[in-house]
Write a protein that holds these residues in place. Structure first.
Motif, mmCIF file in Angstrom:
data_model
loop_
_atom_site.group_PDB
_atom_site.id
_atom_site.type_symbol
_atom_site.label_atom_id
_atom_site.label_comp_id
_atom_site.label_asym_id
_atom_site.label_seq_id
_atom_site.Cartn_x
_atom_site.Cartn_y
_atom_site.Cartn_z
ATOM 1 N N SER A 182 0.848 -1.188 0.000
ATOM 2 C CA SER A 182 0.000 0.000 0.000
ATOM 3 C C SER A 182 0.883 1.237 0.000
ATOM 4 O O SER A 182 1.883 1.275 0.725
ATOM 5 C CB SER A 182 -0.906 0.015 1.233
ATOM 6 N N PRO A 183 0.530 2.260 -0.781
ATOM 7 C CA PRO A 183 1.284 3.507 -0.735
ATOM 8 C C PRO A 183 0.891 4.307 0.497
ATOM 9 O O PRO A 183 -0.194 4.125 1.055
ATOM 10 C CB PRO A 183 0.862 4.225 -2.019
ATOM 11 N N PRO A 184 1.757 5.208 0.964
ATOM 12 C CA PRO A 184 1.420 6.015 2.142
ATOM 13 C C PRO A 184 0.320 7.033 1.835
ATOM 14 O O PRO A 184 0.276 7.598 0.754
ATOM 15 C CB PRO A 184 2.748 6.701 2.483
ATOM 16 N N ASP B 27 4.929 10.748 4.705
ATOM 17 C CA ASP B 27 6.023 10.592 3.749
ATOM 18 C C ASP B 27 6.940 9.463 4.204
ATOM 19 O O ASP B 27 7.838 9.664 5.028
ATOM 20 C CB ASP B 27 6.819 11.903 3.632
ATOM 21 N N ASP C 225 8.688 5.391 2.769
ATOM 22 C CA ASP C 225 8.951 4.509 1.640
ATOM 23 C C ASP C 225 7.879 3.418 1.572
ATOM 24 O O ASP C 225 7.243 3.076 2.582
ATOM 25 C CB ASP C 225 10.325 3.851 1.783
ATOM 26 N N CYS C 226 7.719 2.833 0.386
ATOM 27 C CA CYS C 226 6.735 1.753 0.248
ATOM 28 C C CYS C 226 7.163 0.782 -0.848
ATOM 29 O O CYS C 226 7.919 1.131 -1.758
ATOM 30 C CB CYS C 226 5.344 2.299 -0.049
ATOM 31 N N LEU D 293 5.190 -1.947 -3.449
ATOM 32 C CA LEU D 293 3.872 -2.310 -3.958
ATOM 33 C C LEU D 293 3.978 -3.482 -4.919
ATOM 34 O O LEU D 293 5.051 -3.760 -5.463
ATOM 35 C CB LEU D 293 3.231 -1.132 -4.685
ATOM 36 N N TRP E 101 -5.954 -0.129 -0.735
ATOM 37 C CA TRP E 101 -5.265 0.121 -2.002
ATOM 38 C C TRP E 101 -5.391 -1.079 -2.923
ATOM 39 O O TRP E 101 -5.711 -0.939 -4.106
ATOM 40 C CB TRP E 101 -3.801 0.441 -1.736
ATOM 41 N N GLU F 51 -7.266 -0.835 -6.525
ATOM 42 C CA GLU F 51 -6.437 -1.000 -7.716
ATOM 43 C C GLU F 51 -6.798 -2.258 -8.504
ATOM 44 O O GLU F 51 -6.802 -2.251 -9.738
ATOM 45 C CB GLU F 51 -4.967 -1.028 -7.331
ATOM 46 N N ARG G 42 10.609 6.815 -1.323
ATOM 47 C CA ARG G 42 10.854 5.973 -2.484
ATOM 48 C C ARG G 42 9.748 4.934 -2.617
ATOM 49 O O ARG G 42 9.142 4.524 -1.634
ATOM 50 C CB ARG G 42 12.216 5.278 -2.355
ATOM 51 N N ARG G 43 9.509 4.523 -3.865
ATOM 52 C CA ARG G 43 8.477 3.525 -4.147
ATOM 53 C C ARG G 43 9.066 2.451 -5.052
ATOM 54 O O ARG G 43 9.643 2.760 -6.088
ATOM 55 C CB ARG G 43 7.272 4.168 -4.820
ATOM 56 N N THR H 219 7.995 -1.135 -7.076
ATOM 57 C CA THR H 219 6.844 -1.927 -7.534
ATOM 58 C C THR H 219 7.315 -3.293 -8.016
ATOM 59 O O THR H 219 8.204 -3.388 -8.862
ATOM 60 C CB THR H 219 6.096 -1.205 -8.674
#
Length: 338
Positions: free
Chosen positions: A154-156, A160, A162-163, A165, A197, A201, A323-324, A326
């Protein structure tokens, strides 16, 4: 500065870290000679420690963690879901290489319980947290002093951090496209709550694939609930009992796939076959009585990526934007045994 006298309050690792503008974990690594920080930072920490006369309370850490290790908290929503055990395996693989141990907490998909579990782990002195959030409100994770947080799956929202996904949208769209390519026009969707999320999605991937194919979305073929095999079975049976039932089912996670399989198991031999596609691979998928297409990815890699982000964040001495990462998905077809 000279060392503290016995009458002065004892210095803590957090005091040393605050004076240097680094994290407590950075100080801890410097003192134990562990990887994850630069040599210049290590020398700066050691010099400050010597100047302050700080002596780490090794006995306290050993009592806290059962050994001279850092602690990383992992918070998940459902221990019954195999996805989380695989995520934990990946997280632990990286933590072990940093001399850290993993402490696990489960929320039962309840945001209030999540707050309690996170607070308890912080009180126990974890040095970082990887959280699979139970809801869309992540504000309580934004004010954890000196405890970095990485969100998984899940994104934040409103903070702020990191995540890591999974490509929830792309994977579900690809699975629905596969069903459409096989001639299906009535495709039932056993989804997850839209407040999550993953739920929103994966539903979006389903809806976009239908729109691309010129198929109107029929609400009778959509169910969105928490990932529970019993609820999914009930929803699937209701769809299949319609006068014009779906000819294919698309499930949003492995628990929903199990529910769909149970609903399909009892269909009479003379009834029209129903195709099945689902997000998450499931054990023994290649031994089922019917063909199954799954959206596959590596949950172990998800855990590894989350741990890497966490330790890199701890090692950084300058502010960095969130940062993200995926994790990609692939479609895997499991044909029915002959």
């Amino acid at each position: 500065m000279s060392a503290h006298s016995d009458s002065e309050p004892a210095l803590t690792m957090r005091d040393v870290a605050a004076r240097l503008g680094v994290s407590p974990m950075t100080v801890s690594r410097a003192l134990r000679g562990q990887r994850g920080i630069g040599e210049a930072t290590r020398q700066r920490v050691l010099a400050e420690v010597a100047a302050l006369g700080y002596r780490p309370n090794k006995r306290a850490r050993e009592l806290r963690s059962g050994g001279p290790s850092e602690l990383i908290g992992l918070v998940v929503t459902n221990l019954a879901n195999p996805f989380y055990s695989q995520l934990a395996v990946g997280l632990e693989q990286i933590c072990v290489s940093y001399g850290a141990r993993v402490m696990l907490g489960s929320t039962g998909e309840d945001p209030a319980t999540e707050r309690d579990v996170v607070a308890d782990l912080v009180d126990r002195g974890v040095d970082g947290l990887v959280v699979v959030p139970a809801g869309h409100d992540h504000g309580h994770l934004g004010g954890l002093r000196d405890v970095p947080v990485v969100l998984a799956a899940s994104p934040p929202m409103g903070i702020d951090v990191d995540c890591v996904l999974v490509d929830d949208f792309g994977g579900t769209r690809d699975a629905c496209r596969r069903l459409v390519a096989r001639g299906h026009r009535r495709i039932g969707f056993l989804g997850l709550p839209p407040s999550l999320w993953t739920g929103s999605e994966r539903f979006r991937g389903y809806a976009v694939a239908l729109e691309e194919a010129g198929i109107a979305l029929d609400e009778r073929y959509v169910s969105q609930h928490r990932g529970d095999s019993g609820l999914a079975e009930e929803a699937a049976r209701a769809m299949l009992a319609l006068p014009d039932p779906p000819t294919a089912l698309l499930t949003a996670n492995n628990r929903n796939t199990v529910g769909a399989l149970r609903a399909l198991r009892d269909r009479a031999p003379d009834e029209e076959p129903v195709s099945l596609a689902g997000f998450d691979d499931i054990e023994l998928a290649d031994m089922l009585h019917l063909p199954l297409t799954v959206v596959s990815y590596d949950p172990v890699e998800l855990g590894r990526a989350a741990a890497k982000l966490l330790f890199e964040r701890q090692a950084s001495t300058v502010p960095q934007p969130p940062r993200r990462v995926t994790i990609a998905t692939t479609l895997v077809d499991h044909p029915a045994p002959r």
